[in-house]
Design an enzyme around this catalytic site. Structure first.
Site, PDB file in Angstrom:
ATOM      1  N   HIS A  37       0.720  -1.291  -0.360  1.00  0.00           N
ATOM      2  CA  HIS A  37       0.445   0.231  -0.093  1.00  0.00           C
ATOM      3  C   HIS A  37       1.225   0.924   0.151  1.00  0.00           C
ATOM      4  CE1 HIS A  37      -2.310   2.635   2.270  1.00  0.00           C
ATOM      5  NE2 HIS A  37      -3.531   2.615   0.804  1.00  0.00           N
ATOM      6  N   GLU A  64       1.294  -0.894  -5.312  1.00  0.00           N
ATOM      7  CA  GLU A  64      -0.224  -0.102  -5.890  1.00  0.00           C
ATOM      8  C   GLU A  64       0.695   1.298  -5.734  1.00  0.00           C
ATOM      9  OE1 GLU A  64      -1.814   1.913  -2.303  1.00  0.00           O
ATOM     10  OE2 GLU A  64      -3.872   1.887  -3.190  1.00  0.00           O
ATOM     11  N   ASP A  66      -1.185   5.681  -6.366  1.00  0.00           N
ATOM     12  CA  ASP A  66      -2.204   6.204  -6.499  1.00  0.00           C
ATOM     13  C   ASP A  66      -1.986   7.141  -7.422  1.00  0.00           C
ATOM     14  OD1 ASP A  66      -4.210   4.746  -4.905  1.00  0.00           O
ATOM     15  OD2 ASP A  66      -2.448   5.717  -2.816  1.00  0.00           O
ATOM     16  N   HIS A  79      -0.724   9.749  -3.168  1.00  0.00           N
ATOM     17  CA  HIS A  79      -1.977   9.816  -2.716  1.00  0.00           C
ATOM     18  C   HIS A  79      -3.376  10.737  -3.228  1.00  0.00           C
ATOM     19  CE1 HIS A  79      -5.589   9.063   0.138  1.00  0.00           C
ATOM     20  NE2 HIS A  79      -6.275   7.711   0.177  1.00  0.00           N
ATOM     21  N   GLU A 172      -4.506   3.040  -9.270  1.00  0.00           N
ATOM     22  CA  GLU A 172      -5.590   3.170  -8.336  1.00  0.00           C
ATOM     23  C   GLU A 172      -6.089   5.271  -9.689  1.00  0.00           C
ATOM     24  OE1 GLU A 172      -6.521   4.417  -4.923  1.00  0.00           O
ATOM     25  OE2 GLU A 172      -8.407   5.484  -5.298  1.00  0.00           O
TER      26      GLU A 172
END
Ligand code: G3P
Ligand code: CA
Length: 345
Positions: A37, A64, A66, A79, A172
């Site tokens: 994460h 991950e 973002d 993020h 994401e």
């Protein structure tokens, strides 16, 4: 999967009793995945290339990203849609905040963003800037920068080449409606970037995620076909009212018609207030599995105060989520400990 039998078990206040479920869960540890994460963010500032390299070396299955867009349409890995929490933007560009007091990445060029120092996330409390997790990498130490999506994909693909491994990516699309309102189609840009890096089919190790149900549908119906690619999509879910309609067999089937994965806040799966030894496990994992989706909840942290009272350790928390609730993967800030847990299990 045997998990589907759980649908016939009784609900108790929205949650099923774990003791009824445990014998029915048969998935093996080898099938489960660890998603780093924001990288190894428990140890290095989130979303820096250093944190991604560390996560890679720790054995994460997926890393991950973002993704947010800059003023000049570059894709960066961060993020928040604002730069406030993880950079020194307020010092370097004191006059560039919007009326709400925040510094939006979309108002800055990539060159400007590259001039910022990235650091552990911090907030101003009592007039003093303090990092969110006190025991993590010291704020303001060493030297870190925000990376572009391309730089990060080059890093991961380069490591895949030099190690012979095949670590996946988990991008994401952040706040797609905000970007569209600002005149930028972030979803289409991310899909184009993934295609340019060779991620074009569901066989490739990529999950494309977003909290927006409207964006999941748009990706599946319009963006992916227009790009000529077919990627696995993940519907992220919070505990907000807007997602409640999904939490039935009918709602989950509707989500499963578009998404390959379901990424809930972990509190939706095991009630954080469960008594120790009597976990209240919701039916969401079995509903998602019955609708053909994998379940990858967020976010598993080992920091002080981040392990629920019903678990006596980070590993005990993972044990319950993976092998009682039956999840398929977990977003964690501590990928080393999750990888070790699954290997030993
Ligand atoms: O994307 C899933 C996970 O990262 C949790 O959401 O807010 O940390 O991006 P967030
Ligand atoms: Ca995320």
């Amino acid at each position: 999967m045997l998990i589907s039998h759980r649908r016939t078990l009784p609900l108790i206040g929205g949650f099923l009793m774990a003791s009824l479920l445990a014998p029915l869960v048969s998935a093996q540890a080898a099938d489960k995945v660890v998603v780093a994460h924001r990288g190894a963010s428990g140890y290095l500032p989130e979303h820096t290339l250093e944190a991604k390299a560390m996560a890679y070396a720790m054995g994460a299955d997926y890393i991950e990203q973002d993704v947010v867009m800059t003023k000049d349409d570059e894709l960066i890995v961060i993020h928040d849609i604002t730069l406030d929490r993880t950079t020194d933007v307020a010092e370097k560009f004191p006059n560039r905040a919007r009326a709400d007091g925040h510094f939006y990445a979309i108002d800055f060029t990539l060159a400007e963003i590259r001039s910022l120092a990235a650091s552990e996330g911090a907030y101003t409390r009592d007039g003093k800037r303090q990092q969110g997790y006190a025991a993590r990498f010291p704020m303001g130490k060493s030297s870190f920068r925000i990376a572009t999506l391309a730089e990060e994909l080059e890093l991961i693909q380069g490591l895949n080449f030099s190690t012979g491994r095949d670590v996946g990516i988990y991008p994401e699309i952040k706040s797609p409606e905000f970007h569209l309102a600002e005149g930028k189609d972030l979803g289409t840009a991310v899909v184009a970037a993934l295609k340019a890096f060779g991620y074009t089919s569901k066989q490739h190790k990529v999950f494309l995620q977003t909290f927006s149900w409207e964006e999941v549908k748009r990706l599946r119906d319009e963006v992916l076909p227009a790009a000529g690619v077919d990627l696995k999509l993940v519907q992220l879910v919070g505990d907000d009212e807007e997602y409640q309609w999904m939490f039935t067999a009918q709602g989950m089937a509707q989500v499963g018609a578009y998404a390959d994965g379901f990424g809930p806040d972990k509190s939706l799966l095991i009630d954080p207030e469960s008594p120790a030894g009597q976990l209240k496990i919701s039916e969401l994992v079995s509903l998602a599995h019955a609708s053909g989706m994998q379940v990858h909840p967020y976010t598993f942290r080992a920091d002080a105060g981040q392990v629920p009272a019903w678990a006596d350790s980070y590993e005990a928390m993972l044990e319950a989520f993976f092998f009682e609730a039956g999840i398929d993967g977990a977003f964690t800030d501590f990928p080393d400990r999750a990888v070790n847990f699954l290997r030993e299990r």
